[in-house]
Scaffold this motif. Structure first.
Motif, short mmCIF file in Angstrom:
data_model
loop_
_atom_site.label_atom_id
_atom_site.label_comp_id
_atom_site.label_asym_id
_atom_site.label_seq_id
_atom_site.Cartn_x
_atom_site.Cartn_y
_atom_site.Cartn_z
N GLN A 1 0.81 -1.22 0.00
CA GLN A 1 0.00 0.00 0.00
C GLN A 1 0.85 1.27 0.00
O GLN A 1 0.35 2.35 -0.33
CB GLN A 1 -0.95 0.00 1.20
CG GLN A 1 -0.28 0.12 2.55
CD GLN A 1 -1.27 -0.06 3.69
OE1 GLN A 1 -2.33 -0.64 3.53
NE2 GLN A 1 -0.91 0.45 4.86
N ASP A 2 2.14 1.12 0.34
CA ASP A 2 3.05 2.27 0.31
C ASP A 2 3.91 2.30 -0.96
O ASP A 2 4.75 3.21 -1.11
CB ASP A 2 3.97 2.25 1.54
CG ASP A 2 3.20 2.36 2.84
OD1 ASP A 2 2.16 3.03 2.84
OD2 ASP A 2 3.63 1.77 3.85
N ALA A 3 3.70 1.34 -1.84
CA ALA A 3 4.48 1.29 -3.08
C ALA A 3 4.08 2.44 -4.00
O ALA A 3 3.05 3.08 -3.80
CB ALA A 3 4.24 -0.06 -3.76
N PRO A 4 4.90 2.72 -5.01
CA PRO A 4 4.60 3.84 -5.92
C PRO A 4 3.20 3.76 -6.52
O PRO A 4 2.69 2.67 -6.78
CB PRO A 4 5.68 3.70 -7.00
CG PRO A 4 6.81 3.02 -6.32
CD PRO A 4 6.20 2.06 -5.34
N ASP A 5 2.61 4.90 -6.75
CA ASP A 5 1.26 4.96 -7.31
C ASP A 5 1.25 4.79 -8.82
O ASP A 5 0.18 4.69 -9.42
CB ASP A 5 0.60 6.30 -6.94
CG ASP A 5 0.30 6.41 -5.45
OD1 ASP A 5 0.06 5.35 -4.83
OD2 ASP A 5 0.34 7.52 -4.92
N GLN A 6 2.43 4.78 -9.43
CA GLN A 6 2.53 4.55 -10.87
C GLN A 6 3.22 3.20 -11.13
O GLN A 6 4.23 2.88 -10.50
CB GLN A 6 3.34 5.66 -11.53
CG GLN A 6 2.68 7.03 -11.44
CD GLN A 6 1.32 7.06 -12.12
OE1 GLN A 6 1.14 6.49 -13.20
NE2 GLN A 6 0.35 7.72 -11.47
N PRO A 7 2.66 2.40 -12.02
CA PRO A 7 3.29 1.10 -12.32
C PRO A 7 4.63 1.28 -13.03
O PRO A 7 4.88 2.32 -13.66
CB PRO A 7 2.28 0.42 -13.24
CG PRO A 7 1.52 1.53 -13.87
CD PRO A 7 1.45 2.62 -12.84
N GLN A 8 5.48 0.29 -12.91
CA GLN A 8 6.75 0.27 -13.63
C GLN A 8 6.71 -0.85 -14.65
O GLN A 8 6.33 -1.98 -14.34
CB GLN A 8 7.93 0.07 -12.68
CG GLN A 8 9.28 0.02 -13.39
CD GLN A 8 10.46 -0.03 -12.44
OE1 GLN A 8 10.30 0.16 -11.23
NE2 GLN A 8 11.64 -0.28 -12.98
N GLU A 9 7.11 -0.55 -15.86
CA GLU A 9 7.13 -1.56 -16.92
C GLU A 9 8.56 -2.02 -17.15
O GLU A 9 9.50 -1.22 -17.09
CB GLU A 9 6.54 -0.98 -18.20
CG GLU A 9 6.34 -2.01 -19.30
CD GLU A 9 5.52 -1.48 -20.47
OE1 GLU A 9 6.01 -1.57 -21.61
OE2 GLU A 9 4.40 -0.97 -20.23
N LEU A 10 8.73 -3.31 -17.39
CA LEU A 10 10.04 -3.82 -17.74
C LEU A 10 9.90 -4.98 -18.71
O LEU A 10 8.85 -5.65 -18.76
CB LEU A 10 10.86 -4.24 -16.52
CG LEU A 10 10.46 -5.48 -15.73
CD1 LEU A 10 11.65 -5.99 -14.94
CD2 LEU A 10 9.32 -5.18 -14.77
N ALA A 11 10.94 -5.22 -19.48
CA ALA A 11 10.95 -6.29 -20.47
C ALA A 11 12.07 -7.27 -20.12
O ALA A 11 13.21 -6.87 -19.87
CB ALA A 11 11.18 -5.73 -21.87
#
Length: 406
Positions: A216-226
């Protein structure tokens, strides 16, 4: 085993309370020379102080080795080719490190002419089984000393008293800085047992977790990776080539920042009891999700389904300590044969504890044929009328059974 028969023993040594006491106890009770072996498998703690502690105890032969690459390349990666997970939840972080340590114990014993090896695993846990089955699988004649099954120092208080009596220096951390939990860490995971976790109804405290932020404290924007796969193994992140250990370390860092990889499990130990443990496996959680996505595109249906049937048995073998068994090696050969086509790239989004697959491609090995799978007109690639006979043939036994019921 006669104690007088042991002249030299190789001890798996961390420099902590348990193994420091074991070192002195072996010298006293067995009257033998001790060789210490300290493995860096990515536990995140400084291993160099173990040398000074061993020297202070009079040890002449001291082995301190960085095994992180070997650990991930030869143990973690092969396990993840199988998508191994024990009892539906545990990613086998502690289990998979033990055969590597057992292997080096046996090898060092041969190099130094030692009669035996020794470890600090207790008589209640799985690790004693894993260490010893691994060692016997590599050297059937090796002698093994398990102090926890011989001595009466069965509590921390007794161990501390023994240390004080024999002048064993034990590092005392400042109040509040020492975790009350029994913990094990390596490059794949960190585990927590004991203390308030012994009540399976109690929720772990927020301050227990070391590697992952609270989702619940993680960033509010997702991170994308390949993630790039070659023969079932991740070889690059976002196009940057990395070694196996580098891949896992980076996925741990990224996953931990997004609260990924926490697990709270009651598991069945091999010795017969149930045990509650909590685990953080951020990189492994990402790897498993991505690997299954890559296989979904490249593996034949029946090969994939057979792999899934074999996986619980494979995971159980690792959990119970049978890494060097003929049956595990047989399964590994079959699993590795399937991975020749598991090549391509998987795109993921990480968000507040979740790993979401958002794309997958394989330029060389994809079995996905858009011309067949399309919901639009397929220009004759698939004759839908063929399904009539297919269904009638497969329904024959059901129709016969239905008539009998009627």
């Amino acid at each position: 085993m006669s104690r007088n028969a042991v002249k030299k023993v190789v001890l798996a040594y961390s420099g902590g309370l348990d193994t420091s006491v074991i070192l002195k106890w072996l010298q006293q009770e067995y009257g033998c020379e001790v060789v210490t072996f300290t493995a860096d498998v990515g536990q995140g703690e400084e291993v160099a102080p173990a040398r000074a502690k061993a020297e202070a105890a009079g040890i002449k032969e001291i082995y301190i080795e960085d095994l992180r690459e070997e650990f991930v390349r030869d143990f973690v990666y092969p396990m993840f080719r199988a998508n191994a997970i024990y009892e539906g939840e545990y990613l086998l972080g502690t289990s998979i490190a033990r055969p590597l340590i057992a292997k080096r114990l046996v090898e060092i014993a041969a190099e130094t002419g030692a009669d035996a090896i020794s470890h600090g695993a207790t008589g209640k846990g799985n690790d004693q089984v894993r260490f010893e089955l691994g060692a016997y699988g590599l050297n059937p004649e090796i002698k093994i000393i398990a102090p926890w099954r011989e001595w009466d120092l069965l509590s921390r208080e007794k161990l501390m008293a023994y240390a004080a009596e024999h002048g064993i220096a034990i590092e005392q951390k400042r109040d509040g800085s020492k975790s009350p939990y029994s913990m094990d860490a390596n490059l794949l995971h960190i585990s927590y047992e004991g203390y308030d976790l012994e009540d399976p109804w109690v929720e772990p405290g927020r301050d227990m977790w070391r590697w992952t932020v609270d989702p619940q404290d993680a960033p509010d924007q997702p991170q994308e990776l390949a993630l790039t796969f070659s023969r079932g193994d991740i070889t690059a992140i976002d196009g940057k080539a990395m070694t196996p250990a580098e891949v896992l370390a980076e996925l741990n860092r990224i996953g931990g920042a997004h609260g990924i990889g926490r697990a709270d499990i009651v598991e069945n130990r091999y010795v017969g009891m149930k045990s509650r443990g909590c685990y953080e496996t951020p990189g492994g959680t990402i790897m498993l999700k991505a690997h299954r996505a890559m296989e979904s595109l490249t593996l034949d249906r029946e090969a994939a389904h057979l792999k899934d049937e074999l996986m619980p048995r494979y995971a159980e073998l690792i959990y119970n300590g049978y890494w060097f068994s003929p049956e595990r090696e047989m399964l590994q050969a079959a699993i590795d044969q399937t991975q020749a086509v598991v090549n391509g790239v998987v795109r993921l989004k990480l968000y507040k504890g979740n790993v979401m697959v958002v794309g997958r491609k394989s330029d060389t090995d994809s079995l996905f044929d858009e011309s067949i799978a399309t919901f639009e007109e397929d220009a004759g690639a698939y004759d839908q009328g063929d399904a009539t006979g297919f269904i009638r043939l497969n329904a024959l036994r059901l129709r016969v059974a239905g008539r009998r019921k009627g």
